[in-house]
Enzyme design. Structure first.
Site, mmCIF file in Angstrom:
data_model
loop_
_atom_site.group_PDB
_atom_site.id
_atom_site.type_symbol
_atom_site.label_atom_id
_atom_site.label_comp_id
_atom_site.label_asym_id
_atom_site.label_seq_id
_atom_site.Cartn_x
_atom_site.Cartn_y
_atom_site.Cartn_z
ATOM 1 N N SER A 99 5.828 -11.012 7.948
ATOM 2 C CA SER A 99 4.430 -10.660 7.696
ATOM 3 C C SER A 99 3.629 -10.690 8.992
ATOM 4 O O SER A 99 3.945 -11.462 9.914
ATOM 5 C CB SER A 99 3.859 -11.679 6.716
ATOM 6 O OG SER A 99 2.459 -11.628 6.705
ATOM 7 N N TYR A 122 2.557 -21.052 3.756
ATOM 8 C CA TYR A 122 3.160 -19.734 3.535
ATOM 9 C C TYR A 122 3.442 -19.048 4.880
ATOM 10 O O TYR A 122 4.553 -18.586 5.145
ATOM 11 C CB TYR A 122 2.237 -18.845 2.678
ATOM 12 C CG TYR A 122 2.538 -17.376 2.814
ATOM 13 C CD1 TYR A 122 3.635 -16.827 2.178
ATOM 14 C CD2 TYR A 122 1.753 -16.548 3.624
ATOM 15 C CE1 TYR A 122 3.957 -15.485 2.338
ATOM 16 C CE2 TYR A 122 2.049 -15.215 3.785
ATOM 17 C CZ TYR A 122 3.151 -14.684 3.143
ATOM 18 O OH TYR A 122 3.459 -13.352 3.324
ATOM 19 N N LYS A 169 7.141 -17.942 7.080
ATOM 20 C CA LYS A 169 7.535 -16.657 7.673
ATOM 21 C C LYS A 169 7.930 -16.860 9.141
ATOM 22 O O LYS A 169 8.905 -16.287 9.625
ATOM 23 C CB LYS A 169 6.405 -15.628 7.541
ATOM 24 C CG LYS A 169 6.138 -15.211 6.106
ATOM 25 C CD LYS A 169 7.350 -14.549 5.465
ATOM 26 C CE LYS A 169 7.210 -14.313 3.986
ATOM 27 N NZ LYS A 169 8.449 -13.898 3.306
HETATM 28 C C1 UD1 Z 1 -2.663 -12.302 2.938
HETATM 29 C C2 UD1 Z 1 -1.804 -12.953 3.986
HETATM 30 C C3 UD1 Z 1 -0.610 -12.088 4.253
HETATM 31 C C4 UD1 Z 1 0.146 -11.858 2.994
HETATM 32 C C5 UD1 Z 1 -0.774 -11.187 2.005
HETATM 33 C C6 UD1 Z 1 -0.059 -10.945 0.690
HETATM 34 C C7 UD1 Z 1 -2.736 -14.257 5.810
HETATM 35 C C8 UD1 Z 1 -3.657 -14.263 6.984
HETATM 36 N N1 UD1 Z 1 -2.611 -13.089 5.189
HETATM 37 O O1 UD1 Z 1 -3.229 -11.136 3.525
HETATM 38 O O2 UD1 Z 1 0.233 -12.700 5.173
HETATM 39 O O3 UD1 Z 1 1.264 -11.066 3.253
HETATM 40 O O4 UD1 Z 1 -1.908 -12.016 1.789
HETATM 41 O O5 UD1 Z 1 0.034 -12.077 -0.082
HETATM 42 O O6 UD1 Z 1 -2.152 -15.240 5.473
HETATM 43 N N2 UD1 Z 1 -10.891 -9.968 0.100
HETATM 44 C C9 UD1 Z 1 -12.131 -9.974 -0.492
HETATM 45 N N3 UD1 Z 1 -12.211 -10.294 -1.817
HETATM 46 C C10 UD1 Z 1 -11.125 -10.613 -2.582
HETATM 47 C C11 UD1 Z 1 -9.845 -10.593 -1.953
HETATM 48 C C12 UD1 Z 1 -9.764 -10.273 -0.606
HETATM 49 O O7 UD1 Z 1 -13.150 -9.698 0.153
HETATM 50 O O8 UD1 Z 1 -11.276 -10.912 -3.769
HETATM 51 C C13 UD1 Z 1 -10.761 -9.586 1.525
HETATM 52 C C14 UD1 Z 1 -10.189 -10.673 2.421
HETATM 53 O O9 UD1 Z 1 -11.191 -11.492 2.936
HETATM 54 C C15 UD1 Z 1 -9.494 -9.832 3.488
HETATM 55 C C16 UD1 Z 1 -9.075 -8.553 2.752
HETATM 56 O O10 UD1 Z 1 -9.873 -8.509 1.581
HETATM 57 O O11 UD1 Z 1 -10.396 -9.470 4.471
HETATM 58 C C17 UD1 Z 1 -7.612 -8.551 2.374
HETATM 59 O O12 UD1 Z 1 -7.304 -9.754 1.686
HETATM 60 P P1 UD1 Z 1 -5.907 -9.970 0.953
HETATM 61 O O13 UD1 Z 1 -5.580 -8.794 0.108
HETATM 62 O O14 UD1 Z 1 -5.953 -11.308 0.288
HETATM 63 O O15 UD1 Z 1 -4.837 -9.969 2.130
HETATM 64 P P2 UD1 Z 1 -4.774 -10.850 3.474
HETATM 65 O O16 UD1 Z 1 -5.526 -12.104 3.333
HETATM 66 O O17 UD1 Z 1 -5.121 -9.939 4.590
#
Ligand code: UD1
Length: 346
Positions: free
Chosen positions: A127, A152, A156
């Site tokens: 990842s 987590y 990785k």
């Molecule tokens: C995270 C993990 C990544 C993992 C992936 C899948 C980290 C840094 N990243 O990615 O390694 O492979 O999950 O499980 O550990 N967001 C919102 N509202 C929400 C959900 C998300 O605003 O309800 C935003 C988050 O702040 C982020 C973006 O959307 O900026 C993506 O979030 P998300 O889909 O959870 O993925 P990551 O955190 O990037």
């Protein structure tokens, strides 16, 4: 004779799309899955698309004896693609030992079996989390691996180290770690897709469930980041592109084209999109208005992460074909299919 590929976690999100891509290329596939975060119905979805069902073994890879027995039964496995793992960042903070057991013990047991073979090929789901907040964007594979933010993420990093160390002393083993950016989307037929259990932690399933009326509104985690619109930036990659990349990496291993017996590749589109851009794109392709509010930042989120994809482009001759719009449209189609199925059940 067609090659036989073991896909662990083959009923999961990325695993199931990769099983389809493999079967479509004529590979014989054996799936191991313990159904902890997936469902047997995924086998039906795979069969609908490819007209053939992979062999399926309900095995928990933490069971070392069961893993050994599996390799005795399937002594003719040509390569392993290892997806099976736990992947929720928050849960890993709450229950680190579950993550170390699920993600590390299982990897060790698999490698112990593979190193006994004359020839073994292994692909690991890694990842972009290994980079943390990278100092430079886009992120190349040579960017330093930062201290993990969560157990987590740590699994990785440690996983990659374990594979690298094992390859160093076992010439018969060759491996590739694929560092995914943010995998999203679903198969265009909507026969398989992401199946989050409970409240989704990731952005796209939360968006599609909100648009479907299952969640009241989306929380956008912070709009005061140092980005053009203040929201975090990620590299969202269609799961179909990811699946295809696994087949290409596998072929590189099987055809022994590697420059060394352990390699690492980024898999992303190379383009970063903010949370607000994702919302806009979703509203455009779905025609739905998405209720959302800005909330506090989520702990552990990096500001921006997107891939430098030159290595995968040059060496694997792979690049992402699908756009963010394509991926979101397919995720929405999948969500709607899930809703219809539930109506049929009632
Ligand atoms: C995270 C993990 C990544 C993992 C992936 C899948 C980290 C840094 N990243 O990615 O390694 O492979 O999950 O499980 O550990 N967001 C919102 N509202 C929400 C959900 C998300 O605003 O309800 C935003 C988050 O702040 C982020 C973006 O959307 O900026 C993506 O979030 P998300 O889909 O959870 O993925 P990551 O955190 O990037």
């Amino acid at each position: 004779m067609s090659k036989k590929i073991l896909v662990t976690g083959g009923l999961g999100f990325i695993g199931s799309h990769t099983v389809v891509a493999l079967q479509e290329k004529g590979y014989e596939v054996v799936v191991i899955d313990n159904l902890s975060n997936s469902s047997l119905s995924v086998l039906g979805g795979i069969t609908k698309i490819t007209k053939s069902s992979p062999d399926f073994e309900n095995i928990d890879l933490r069971d070392k004896v069961a893993v050994k027995k599996f390799f005795e039964k399937y002594s003719d496995i040509d390569a392993v693609i290892h997806f099976a793992a736990s992947k929720a960042v928050g849960e890993s903070v709450e229950n680190p030992l579950l993550y170390y057991e699920n993600n590390i013990n299982t990897l060790v047991y698999l490698l112990q079996q593979l190193k006994e073979k004359d020839r073994a090929k292994f692909i690991f789901s890694s990842s972009c989390t290994v980079y943390g907040q990278a100092d430079e964007l886009p992120i190349t594979e040579s960017a330093p691996v930062k201290k993990a933010e969560s157990p987590y993420g740590n699994t990785k990093q440690i996983g990659e180290e374990i594979i690298k160390d094992t390859c160093k002393v076992n010439d018969n083993l060759s491996a590739i770690s694929l560092r995914y950016f943010n995998p999203i989307g679903a198969h265009p037929t909507a026969n398989i897709g992401e199946l989050p259990i409970g409240t989704p932690q990731n952005l796209i399933p939360f968006i599609t469930q909100t648009a479907a009326g299952k969640r009241k509104q989306l929380s956008v985690f912070g709009d005061d980041y140092p980005t053009p619109d203040g929201t975090c930036i990620r590299d969202y990659i269609h799961v179909m592109d990811l699946a295809r990349a696994h087949v290409i990496a596998l072929e590189r291993l099987l055809e022994e084209e590697q420059s060394s017996n352990y390699e690492v590749f980024n898999l992303g589109t190379g383009t970063g999109n903010s949370v607000l851009e994702v919302i806009k794109s979703f509203e455009k392709v779905s025609g739905e208005e998405l209720p959302y509010k800005i909330t506090d930042r989520r702990e552990g989120d990096v500001v921006a992460a997107y891939a430098d994809t030159s290595k995968a482009n040059d060496v694997l001759k792979w690049k992402a074909d699908f756009t963010l719009d394509d991926a979101l449209a397919s995720a929405w189609k999948w969500q709607q299919t899930l809703e219809e199925k539930k109506e049929n059940e009632i």
